[in-house]
Design a protein around this motif. Structure first.
Motif, PDB file in Angstrom:
ATOM      1  N   MET A  69      -5.618   4.970   3.741  1.00  0.00           N
ATOM      2  CA  MET A  69      -5.243   3.893   2.834  1.00  0.00           C
ATOM      3  C   MET A  69      -4.616   2.713   3.559  1.00  0.00           C
ATOM      4  O   MET A  69      -5.025   1.564   3.401  1.00  0.00           O
ATOM      5  CB  MET A  69      -4.239   4.493   1.857  1.00  0.00           C
TER       6      MET A  69
ATOM      7  N   ALA B 205      -8.262   7.587  -0.952  1.00  0.00           N
ATOM      8  CA  ALA B 205      -7.016   8.142  -0.415  1.00  0.00           C
ATOM      9  C   ALA B 205      -6.074   8.523  -1.562  1.00  0.00           C
ATOM     10  O   ALA B 205      -5.477   9.606  -1.559  1.00  0.00           O
ATOM     11  CB  ALA B 205      -6.350   7.131   0.512  1.00  0.00           C
ATOM     12  N   LEU B 206      -5.959   7.640  -2.544  1.00  0.00           N
ATOM     13  CA  LEU B 206      -5.036   7.903  -3.652  1.00  0.00           C
ATOM     14  C   LEU B 206      -5.470   9.141  -4.438  1.00  0.00           C
ATOM     15  O   LEU B 206      -4.633   9.985  -4.794  1.00  0.00           O
ATOM     16  CB  LEU B 206      -4.957   6.686  -4.577  1.00  0.00           C
TER      17      LEU B 206
ATOM     18  N   PRO C 128      -1.798   4.331 -11.123  1.00  0.00           N
ATOM     19  CA  PRO C 128      -1.369   5.659 -10.665  1.00  0.00           C
ATOM     20  C   PRO C 128      -1.490   6.721 -11.761  1.00  0.00           C
ATOM     21  O   PRO C 128      -1.960   7.837 -11.493  1.00  0.00           O
ATOM     22  CB  PRO C 128       0.082   5.418 -10.256  1.00  0.00           C
TER      23      PRO C 128
ATOM     24  N   PRO D  79       3.104  11.507  -0.069  1.00  0.00           N
ATOM     25  CA  PRO D  79       1.662  11.370   0.137  1.00  0.00           C
ATOM     26  C   PRO D  79       1.191  12.116   1.379  1.00  0.00           C
ATOM     27  O   PRO D  79       1.860  12.105   2.412  1.00  0.00           O
ATOM     28  CB  PRO D  79       1.479   9.855   0.341  1.00  0.00           C
ATOM     29  N   ASP D  80       0.066  12.756   1.256  1.00  0.00           N
ATOM     30  CA  ASP D  80      -0.583  13.424   2.388  1.00  0.00           C
ATOM     31  C   ASP D  80      -0.797  12.419   3.522  1.00  0.00           C
ATOM     32  O   ASP D  80      -1.278  11.314   3.302  1.00  0.00           O
ATOM     33  CB  ASP D  80      -1.935  13.957   1.902  1.00  0.00           C
TER      34      ASP D  80
ATOM     35  N   ASP E 277      -1.536  17.070  -4.494  1.00  0.00           N
ATOM     36  CA  ASP E 277      -0.268  17.276  -5.193  1.00  0.00           C
ATOM     37  C   ASP E 277      -0.361  18.362  -6.258  1.00  0.00           C
ATOM     38  O   ASP E 277       0.638  18.994  -6.587  1.00  0.00           O
ATOM     39  CB  ASP E 277       0.197  15.965  -5.854  1.00  0.00           C
TER      40      ASP E 277
ATOM     41  N   ASN F  12       3.612   5.695  -5.649  1.00  0.00           N
ATOM     42  CA  ASN F  12       3.464   5.726  -7.102  1.00  0.00           C
ATOM     43  C   ASN F  12       2.495   6.804  -7.552  1.00  0.00           C
ATOM     44  O   ASN F  12       2.553   7.263  -8.685  1.00  0.00           O
ATOM     45  CB  ASN F  12       2.980   4.368  -7.618  1.00  0.00           C
ATOM     46  N   VAL F  13       1.590   7.168  -6.679  1.00  0.00           N
ATOM     47  CA  VAL F  13       0.620   8.203  -7.034  1.00  0.00           C
ATOM     48  C   VAL F  13       1.140   9.580  -6.627  1.00  0.00           C
ATOM     49  O   VAL F  13       0.981  10.549  -7.348  1.00  0.00           O
ATOM     50  CB  VAL F  13      -0.745   7.911  -6.376  1.00  0.00           C
ATOM     51  N   SER F  14       1.794   9.643  -5.481  1.00  0.00           N
ATOM     52  CA  SER F  14       2.208  10.931  -4.943  1.00  0.00           C
ATOM     53  C   SER F  14       3.606  10.817  -4.348  1.00  0.00           C
ATOM     54  O   SER F  14       3.860   9.945  -3.528  1.00  0.00           O
ATOM     55  CB  SER F  14       1.209  11.359  -3.852  1.00  0.00           C
ATOM     56  N   PRO F  15       4.507  11.712  -4.748  1.00  0.00           N
ATOM     57  CA  PRO F  15       5.884  11.616  -4.230  1.00  0.00           C
ATOM     58  C   PRO F  15       5.949  11.745  -2.713  1.00  0.00           C
ATOM     59  O   PRO F  15       6.719  11.038  -2.067  1.00  0.00           O
ATOM     60  CB  PRO F  15       6.601  12.769  -4.931  1.00  0.00           C
TER      61      PRO F  15
ATOM     62  N   ARG G 281      -3.890  10.069 -11.590  1.00  0.00           N
ATOM     63  CA  ARG G 281      -3.441  11.451 -11.801  1.00  0.00           C
ATOM     64  C   ARG G 281      -4.245  12.119 -12.917  1.00  0.00           C
ATOM     65  O   ARG G 281      -4.528  13.318 -12.866  1.00  0.00           O
ATOM     66  CB  ARG G 281      -1.937  11.486 -12.073  1.00  0.00           C
TER      67      ARG G 281
ATOM     68  N   LEU H  43       0.829  -1.210   0.000  1.00  0.00           N
ATOM     69  CA  LEU H  43       0.000   0.000   0.000  1.00  0.00           C
ATOM     70  C   LEU H  43       0.865   1.262   0.000  1.00  0.00           C
ATOM     71  O   LEU H  43       0.576   2.221  -0.717  1.00  0.00           O
ATOM     72  CB  LEU H  43      -0.936  -0.010   1.216  1.00  0.00           C
TER      73      LEU H  43
ATOM     74  N   MET I 138      -4.726  12.302  -2.452  1.00  0.00           N
ATOM     75  CA  MET I 138      -3.294  12.612  -2.517  1.00  0.00           C
ATOM     76  C   MET I 138      -2.951  13.302  -3.839  1.00  0.00           C
ATOM     77  O   MET I 138      -2.245  14.310  -3.872  1.00  0.00           O
ATOM     78  CB  MET I 138      -2.458  11.320  -2.448  1.00  0.00           C
TER      79      MET I 138
ATOM     80  N   GLN J 218     -11.794   2.385  -0.316  1.00  0.00           N
ATOM     81  CA  GLN J 218     -11.101   3.201   0.687  1.00  0.00           C
ATOM     82  C   GLN J 218      -9.691   3.546   0.205  1.00  0.00           C
ATOM     83  O   GLN J 218      -9.199   4.656   0.416  1.00  0.00           O
ATOM     84  CB  GLN J 218     -11.071   2.447   2.025  1.00  0.00           C
TER      85      GLN J 218
ATOM     86  N   GLU K  95      -4.394  11.044   4.261  1.00  0.00           N
ATOM     87  CA  GLU K  95      -4.864  10.094   3.255  1.00  0.00           C
ATOM     88  C   GLU K  95      -4.072   8.791   3.311  1.00  0.00           C
ATOM     89  O   GLU K  95      -4.586   7.709   3.026  1.00  0.00           O
ATOM     90  CB  GLU K  95      -4.799  10.722   1.862  1.00  0.00           C
ATOM     91  N   LEU K  96      -2.801   8.904   3.696  1.00  0.00           N
ATOM     92  CA  LEU K  96      -1.984   7.702   3.859  1.00  0.00           C
ATOM     93  C   LEU K  96      -2.607   6.793   4.917  1.00  0.00           C
ATOM     94  O   LEU K  96      -2.673   5.569   4.754  1.00  0.00           O
ATOM     95  CB  LEU K  96      -0.568   8.116   4.269  1.00  0.00           C
TER      96      LEU K  96
ATOM     97  N   LEU L 240       2.188   1.795  -3.418  1.00  0.00           N
ATOM     98  CA  LEU L 240       1.135   2.299  -4.301  1.00  0.00           C
ATOM     99  C   LEU L 240       0.945   3.802  -4.083  1.00  0.00           C
ATOM    100  O   LEU L 240       0.849   4.581  -5.042  1.00  0.00           O
ATOM    101  CB  LEU L 240      -0.157   1.525  -4.019  1.00  0.00           C
ATOM    102  N   ALA L 241       0.919   4.208  -2.819  1.00  0.00           N
ATOM    103  CA  ALA L 241       0.781   5.640  -2.512  1.00  0.00           C
ATOM    104  C   ALA L 241       1.931   6.436  -3.119  1.00  0.00           C
ATOM    105  O   ALA L 241       1.730   7.483  -3.736  1.00  0.00           O
ATOM    106  CB  ALA L 241       0.727   5.845  -1.001  1.00  0.00           C
TER     107      ALA L 241
END
Lengths: 412, 412
Positions: free
Chosen positions: A69, B79-80, B16, A61-62, B87, A56-59, B20, A50, B83, B75, A65-66, A53-54
């Motif tokens: 997740m 979150a993703l 991802p 991550p907030d 960003d 990969n979406v966000s350098p 985005r 997980l 994030m 869920q 939200e982390l 994955l986070a």
């Protein structure tokens, strides 16, 4: 009939087969007439999956939200274990942290438990139901999902045991107890039948991975009887693991040293030639603390030219960041001569409540290391432990010779 | 400024990169000054992965625990997406069904929404925040996690749009709208700029996979303006998709038939030679209903020997089970001559509100099929659709000739 809280970690929940094993183990305890609350971690690998994955979406991550997740890992585990328990005829019911509810502060990714509402759990227990609780998670006062940080499921287990005033909190893991040191380094390492809370606290904080330190603190604070056990032992061959006791209950003739702990995950930073004046420690460590970097050992040597050398250790992952802060923010400000660092060090510690009444342990430790030609870079002591920082390459050697020097391979 | 609810399905959230993309699309709508609530599904494949994991632990997983588990897919998605939105500089906040809260009944795996508390969402919207809501899930009155069944995220989107009295509910999917039929079968199939709710309802229930039928019912009931759009269109090249309208708003000169729908997922069962007496339909379908098998078409032909043949269709996955029930429970009980079945059939339907005022559509449909030598096994009609059951091997041919016969390839 006892009320028992059991906690199973990621490896114990690592596959459908392992989950069914856990269900059978729970059912054996239930068959003895006990009430059971079972706290589980995410399946091994799931939290890392997980997090990746986070990333990969966000350098970066907030953090709110982390937590939303990452908390799903334990949510999957509670459901799977409940299913497996129902399949073998037990009444079971899963609870997320929010459903319990486990109220925490708002510090996402490292929240602290403030309160546990035990009403739902008690109602289920009185209804002969096994209660399955997601470890590692809670909600804040506004209903936001929080997590307790890595290893937080241990803390959940202990906190629930405290809230329910349980008779015992059993932490199931992939080792069968607490050892005098890591058996992978010293094959003669011996399993301890019991260890005091204070010793366990030092062992945990010094890098023994068996129990998360916050859970030990929690257990000490609320006087929870804690036991570390293996979830990999077969039926009929289970051992008693290691009981973490309050000192009062221990036998008189206890060993002076209970174990040798170590931590590879260290780095050392030194600010050289700092003017020796009041407030200098704060000027150096203030910017480090502001950057949220935890400092472990701190040493200051007074020189005789009116300057001093100031050293401290940090987690190795924070090394570069700490070094940058010292170079850019601290060095010009305090007029230091230089900043140096070393991220190839380790910490080795001898731990034991017995050293309170036995002087000379420190010198025995230093002599043992000196005989092997191991240079000690830093020393730090507490009432029940002596820690030294040495070159990382000496880690295994230092642990082995200290383990032998203190006679830890012999049963107490 | 409008209040827009957008829903993105699993394919739109499939990676991802795709997430985005969704974030950028949301941000373009936000930049136009709109308030946005975004409902998301689990990443494609995730729900199936979780279901497979549950099956690996338990042969027939407990439905309460299944919902606890499967709801984690959405869920992770909320979150993703939150994030990704943060960003790119937007304020965003994720909500699970429980956090919203979306209250449902207690029918695990197929719960129905009872009430949506809009307080949290409205507060965030008024604070310039994009609200991200997990589709497919809710909680019951006792705080148990529930799911709405497959495709339930569409329903969540529409229900939230209804609760907030949103200006539009946009369903983003991997097609750019509703077509006169499946373009994979009829290359000339044409995208409809608009379609009525009634037609959409028939199209959805007949196997068009674009929108989940419950969400269309919901939209109709609460008069939610619904639009189907593609999430795969590039910036600057977005089309308007298909608007699902209330009939009043349509132009006078509308086509008689709006589309040809079909469903492969059908099986037919016939009880032959049943005594023709009152109560026989209930005696046949009662046991089927008790087994929780949904029945679609029902046909009864009266013979002239005092017996009747009774046919109905079920989802193909239920064929064996339904056949067994008929053989074992129904046949001996009603003294039927025989039970026969066919799971190689399909249903093809012409749908259009225009047929209300245009007689002769049915006969045109039957003639078209007859000219191709396609035998019709069952017929069922409603005010705005005619469905026929034919041998599965004729599906593509039937769809093509009907599409052409009703002139659907030409713009209205």
């Amino acid at each position: 009939m006892a009320l028992i809280v059991q906690k199973y970690g990621g490896t114990s929940m690592g596959s459908p087969d392992r989950i069914r094993d856990v269900a059978r183990r729970v059912s054996r305890w239930k068959a003895k007439g006990h009430q059971l609350v079972v706290v589980v971690s995410a399946m091994s690998g799931e939290t890392n999956r997980l997090l990746a994955l986070a990333k990969n979406v966000s350098p970066s991550p907030d953090s709110r939200e982390l937590d939303v997740m990452v908390s799903t890992g334990e949510q999957v585990s509670i459901a799977l274990l409940s299913m497996a328990l129902k399949d073998i005829g037990l009444k079971a019911r899963s609870y997320t942290g929010a459903q319990v509810k486990i109220e925490t502060d708002n510090a996402y990714t490292k929240a602290r438990i403030l309160n546990i509402d035990d009403a739902n759990i008690r109602a289920d227990l009185n209804n002969d139901t096994v209660v399955i609780v997601a470890g590692f998670q809670g909600i804040d006062a506004h209903g936001n999902i929080t997590t307790l940080g890595r290893g937080g499921s241990d803390t959940t287990g202990v906190a629930i045991a405290a809230a329910l005033n349980a008779d015992e909190c059993q932490i199931y893991t992939d080792v069968d107890g607490v050892y005098t040191t890591d058996p992978r380094i010293v094959p003669e390492a011996r399993k301890l039948d019991q260890i005091t809370f204070e010793e366990m606290l030092e062992m945990a904080s010094l890098g023994s991975k068996v129990l998360q330190i916050r859970s030990v603190e929690f257990a000490g604070k609320y006087k929870v009887k804690l036991r570390v056990l293996s979830s990999f032992e077969e039926e009929g061959k289970e051992t008693q693991g290691t009981l973490i006791t309050f000192e009062e209950g221990r036998k008189m003739e206890q060993p002076i040293i209970s174990g040798i702990a170590f931590n590879r995950d260290e780095a050392k930073l030194t600010v050289l030639g700092v003017p020796d004046r009041p407030g200098i420690a704060y000027q150096i460590l203030g910017p480090i603390a502001e950057a949220n970097i935890d400092v472990d050992m701190i040493i200051q040597n007074v020189g005789n030219d009116g300057t001093t050398d100031f050293s401290f250790t940090v987690n190795r992952g924070e090394y570069e960041r700490a070094l940058n802060i010292l170079e850019q923010k601290v060095k010009p400000h305090v007029a230091a001569r230089a900043v140096v660092g070393d991220n190839k060090i380790c910490k080795v510690s001898a731990v034991g409540v017995g050293m309170r009444s036995h002087p000379g342990i420190a010198s025995q430790m230093f002599r043992t290391l000196a005989e092997e030609g191991i240079n000690i870079q830093m020393i730090s002591t507490s009432e029940i432990k002596i820690s030294v920082v040495v070159d990382e390459k000496y880690l295994e050697l230092a642990v082995r010779v200290l383990h032998k020097a203190f006679g830890l391979e012999q049963a107490a």
